[in-house]
Scaffold this active site. Structure first.
Site, PDB file in Angstrom:
ATOM      1  N   SER A 242      65.476   4.951  44.745  1.00  0.00           N
ATOM      2  CA  SER A 242      65.744   3.674  44.103  1.00  0.00           C
ATOM      3  C   SER A 242      64.489   2.793  44.021  1.00  0.00           C
ATOM      4  O   SER A 242      63.549   3.115  43.306  1.00  0.00           O
ATOM      5  CB  SER A 242      66.884   2.973  44.848  1.00  0.00           C
ATOM      6  OG  SER A 242      67.426   1.938  44.074  1.00  0.00           O
ATOM      7  N   ASP A 253      52.058   5.410  37.163  1.00  0.00           N
ATOM      8  CA  ASP A 253      51.871   5.189  35.730  1.00  0.00           C
ATOM      9  C   ASP A 253      50.637   4.344  35.433  1.00  0.00           C
ATOM     10  O   ASP A 253      49.996   4.510  34.392  1.00  0.00           O
ATOM     11  CB  ASP A 253      53.121   4.531  35.131  1.00  0.00           C
ATOM     12  CG  ASP A 253      54.306   5.484  35.083  1.00  0.00           C
ATOM     13  OD1 ASP A 253      54.084   6.699  35.223  1.00  0.00           O
ATOM     14  OD2 ASP A 253      55.449   5.009  34.914  1.00  0.00           O
ATOM     15  N   LYS A 267      67.335   8.622  42.282  1.00  0.00           N
ATOM     16  CA  LYS A 267      68.408   7.659  41.990  1.00  0.00           C
ATOM     17  C   LYS A 267      67.859   6.566  41.071  1.00  0.00           C
ATOM     18  O   LYS A 267      67.101   5.710  41.500  1.00  0.00           O
ATOM     19  CB  LYS A 267      68.955   7.029  43.272  1.00  0.00           C
ATOM     20  CG  LYS A 267      70.093   6.043  43.007  1.00  0.00           C
ATOM     21  CD  LYS A 267      70.595   5.405  44.291  1.00  0.00           C
ATOM     22  CE  LYS A 267      71.727   4.422  44.002  1.00  0.00           C
ATOM     23  NZ  LYS A 267      71.282   3.256  43.207  1.00  0.00           N
TER      24      LYS A 267
END
Length: 462
Positions: A242, A253, A267
């Site tokens: 999460s 990224d 998740k």
């Protein structure tokens, strides 16, 4: 059953489970400090709360199975096949009381349970705060070089302020790089994931959120400030989920940090809770709550963290089979998908550097992680065996064989550290007891990063 047929995290919470949820949200409850789940008739340790009785005992680890529970001097109750909430009721109790657990180790083939005695305590937020330490190798090529390690057990309110304080402390102590340890971190506040990311980047989007109507909103860092711009690595495992995945994905990224460890849980959904008592207030007895999924997370590169999680830049060997564990194995879990990439600027390209670091890592794990490879082979063989011996002598022999193997491994590790061998596992020196193999290798890679001067590459967004 109807709710879970829609989606894995949409469910009804009984009054007992609704009460437990509120205790966890208030970060104050009395028990042993372990998160449990039900799997194949067993109650399995999902994770342990740092600072809680289970964690402090050093005898309970994720994947361990609880097969028996006893209060004080009472006889053990066999809990195999019990409902999870009934097992929890047996285990939890007032602060200062004693509970005994029969534990089958998840990392061992032995079917002879160990007995662990715990004193229940009040589990507080302070036990789950982010904490830092300075890691300084005593031997090897990186002797006397300082690294900072910040362990984050959950994304609680005001986490970013605590991490900011820890970074300031580490900087004052002259660390050359920082490892953010998110192993076992099941998530928490989305806002804190964004604020934590903002400590390491100038500004920009952190995560995209799409609701059931298809509307997309961005959670962004907008302060234009970087609190720490030095070399950074992030350590994750299969239990990082999460909010942990949001932070790790953002750092990956942006090319701001190298992600190390295991593929994360996967998740990528957002839940909301609603107590039924507010709607149906004509009943005297509590009715519990409903939990339902309202949105999905997406990385700023457009991909979802659902199912796939975050795949590290450098993978560590793992005894956990991803095909057996994770969001993708949940019944009726939502599928992976993607949306458009957000508008953001990355740090310098580090592909060549990662390839070089991976080669160094693979060379090291041949010796440092050879035990894990051996365990993986044995686990797969055991997994295919659907029988279990009821002959006591065979079970005792199996336990003795496992203990002998553990002793041999221990003495091999002591030899590598230049320490004396031990005759039994109860005589472990403190140096070995404190060694964390994954963290040790994460430190090695971070030193490799320093040597490769990735800091120069990642020091500016482009």
């Amino acid at each position: 059953s109807f709710a879970r047929s829609i989606e894995a995290h949409t469910s009804y919470l009984s009054p007992r489970n609704a009460e437990r949820f509120q205790m966890e949200m208030n970060l104050s409850f009395e028990g042993i400090g372990a998160v449990l789940l039900s799997e194949d008739d067993f109650t399995v340790i999902r994770s342990v709360v740092p600072g809680g009785p289970a964690d402090l005992s050093q005898k309970i680890k994720p994947e361990d199975k609880i097969v028996g529970v006893a209060q004080d001097e009472d006889e053990f109750v066999d809990v195999i096949g019990w409902r999870l909430d009934e097992v929890v009721e047996l285990i939890k109790g007032p602060k200062g009381s004693t509970v005994k657990l029969q534990i089958m180790k998840g990392s061992s083939e032995s079917t002879v349970p160990d007995v662990v005695t715990l004193i229940r305590d009040k589990i507080k937020l302070e036990d789950r705060e982010a904490k830092s330490e300075v890691y300084t190798p005593k031997t090897g090529p990186h002797k006397d070089q300082k690294l900072g390690v910040i362990a984050i057990p959950s994304f609680y309110n005001k986490l970013h302020q605590d991490v900011q304080r820890e970074i300031a402390s580490l900087t004052e102590q002259g660390v050359e790089g920082i490892i953010v340890d998110l192993r076992g971190n099941g998530g928490g506040s989305l806002t804190e994931a964004t604020l934590l990311s903002g400590l390491f980047i100038d500004k920009g989007p952190v995560v995209q959120i799409r609701d059931g109507a298809g509307r997309i909103r961005l959670e962004q860092d907008v302060d234009g400030k970087v609190f720490y711009d030095g070399p950074l690595t992030v350590l994750v495992d299969r239990y990082s989920a999460s909010a942990s995945e949001i932070f790790a994905a953002a750092m990956q990224d942006y090319n701001r940090a190298l992600i190390l460890g295991e593929q994360t849980f996967g998740k990528g959904t957002v839940q909301q809770h609603r107590p039924l008592g507010r709607i149906y207030d004509l009943y005297e007895n509590p009715l519990g709550s409903v939990q339902f999924t309202i949105a999905k997370f997406y990385r700023i590169n457009g991909g979802s963290t659902q199912h796939k999680g975050v795949i590290p830049d450098i993978l560590f060997p793992s005894v956990i089979d991803h095909a057996d564990w994770g969001e993708s194995q949940e019944d009726n879990a939502l599928p992976w998908d993607s949306i458009a990439r957000a508008n953001y600027t990355t740090f310098g390209e580090n592909k060549n550097v990662v390839e070089n670091l991976t080669a160094l890592h693979k060379q090291r794990v041949k010796t440092e992680f050879n035990y894990i490879y051996e365990d993986m082979v044995r686990y797969n063989l055991k997994k295919e065996d659907k029988t279990i011996s009821l002959v006591e002598s065979e079970r005792v022999s199996e336990k003795a064989e496992n203990e002998k193997r553990a002793l041999v491994r221990t003495n091999e590790r002591l030899a590598r550290l230049g320490l004396e061998k031990v005759e039994n596992l109860d005589d472990l020196p403190e140096e070995l007891d404190e060694i964390d193999g994954f963290l040790e290798e994460a430190a090695n890679i971070t030193y490799d990063v320093l040597a490769a001067d990735v800091y120069a590459i990642n020091s500016k967004q482009k």
